[in-house]
Enzyme design. Sequence first.
Site, PDB file in Angstrom:
ATOM      1  N   GLU A 145      -5.901   7.594  -2.690  1.00 24.69           N
ATOM      2  CA  GLU A 145      -5.719   6.216  -2.236  1.00 24.69           C
ATOM      3  C   GLU A 145      -5.905   5.180  -3.347  1.00 24.69           C
ATOM      4  OE1 GLU A 145      -4.605   5.294   0.639  1.00 24.69           O
ATOM      5  OE2 GLU A 145      -4.623   7.257   1.596  1.00 24.69           O
ATOM      6  N   HIS A 192       0.839  -1.203   0.000  1.00 25.24           N
ATOM      7  CA  HIS A 192       0.000   0.000   0.000  1.00 25.24           C
ATOM      8  C   HIS A 192       0.874   1.254   0.000  1.00 25.24           C
ATOM      9  CE1 HIS A 192      -3.738   2.253   1.121  1.00 25.24           C
ATOM     10  NE2 HIS A 192      -2.828   3.089   1.631  1.00 25.24           N
ATOM     11  N   GLU A 193       1.847   1.295   0.899  1.00 24.78           N
ATOM     12  CA  GLU A 193       2.722   2.470   0.973  1.00 24.78           C
ATOM     13  C   GLU A 193       3.621   2.579  -0.254  1.00 24.78           C
ATOM     14  OE1 GLU A 193       2.393   4.871   3.094  1.00 24.78           O
ATOM     15  OE2 GLU A 193       0.784   3.772   4.084  1.00 24.78           O
ATOM     16  N   HIS A 239       1.837   4.385  -2.940  1.00 26.16           N
ATOM     17  CA  HIS A 239       1.967   5.839  -2.818  1.00 26.16           C
ATOM     18  C   HIS A 239       3.320   6.299  -3.371  1.00 26.16           C
ATOM     19  CE1 HIS A 239      -1.702   6.615  -0.713  1.00 26.16           C
ATOM     20  NE2 HIS A 239      -1.379   5.942   0.374  1.00 26.16           N
TER      21      HIS A 239
END
Length: 330
Positions: free
Chosen positions: A134, A105-106, A109
Amino acid sequence: FAQLLQRLVGLLVRVEAAPPSESWAPGVLKMVAEHPELGPLGTIYLDLVSRPGKYPSAVTFPIRCGRALPGGTYQLPVMALLADFGSDRPETTHLSYRELRILLHELGHCCHNLASRTRYQHLWGTRCAQDFVEVPSHLWEHFASDPRTLGLLARHKGAGRQPLPAAACSALNAERAVFSALELQGQVIISLVDQMLFGPRGSRGRPSPAPGTSPLWQAVAEKHASVPFVPGTRPEARIGHFTIYGASYYSYLYARCLSSSIWTEFLEKDPLDREAGKAIWRGLLQPGGAQEPLDLLTQLLGPGVLQQWPGGGWSPRAEPYLLSRATCSF
């Protein structure tokens, strides 16, 4: 992860120990990314080890944003990805399946920031609309649910470094699906409470006089939750996103729907398809916040991906996401 990015978009990634002059603590790693056509893209510092007093959540902090510079050059971004995965040394850090999804997830980003090419730094990468930011990070989580990519990411810690068998991946997906409806309901409750606390119409829907945060949560849960509220508890106290995502926590639900649509359209047949990776890189990641999300998503997925409501707002269609949960694929 480096092999995944190399096969999907041709990205070359190098990870090494950060030199003492660039590190703020022992165990920090330095990841440098380079694109075959664009050249160097930026730097990510990975601070994944445990230490007293460390920031408790997984988060990506921009240190230097990307932006166009005079003369046609580009300021390369620098980021720090912080997480605590239970070990004090990178070489002894072994992730659980949940931790792998958090890291992906990170890294989603981070890839959004690496890919972005904008004129102004305040429109770079994750400095885009709050209810769009997101989407790339949730898309990256899908790589942990597909056996064809999970085998690149999850390997045995012993000798041989064997990839996770496809059957084990299927078992992990099935396990996640057991309480998926309750988990989704929990996200809806958080989004509704967030709107009651911070949304433009929240004050009109609250009881008068205004209660504390716990009675407000209880009122929402009693109306919308299938699990009874437990008196004396403070479930809202664990939601740190109330302080940074006020009135926009719903964006996590939007991101689940939109990322599932993107995965279905581009990567479901082959999650390592180079042309699909290029389309996502150019159409989803590169614009950052310089393009209106409605236009970006329409160009990427077609006009039917979003639906407009009588009040004027827009929302994604939920069918691809709900289908993926029903089939245990995400």
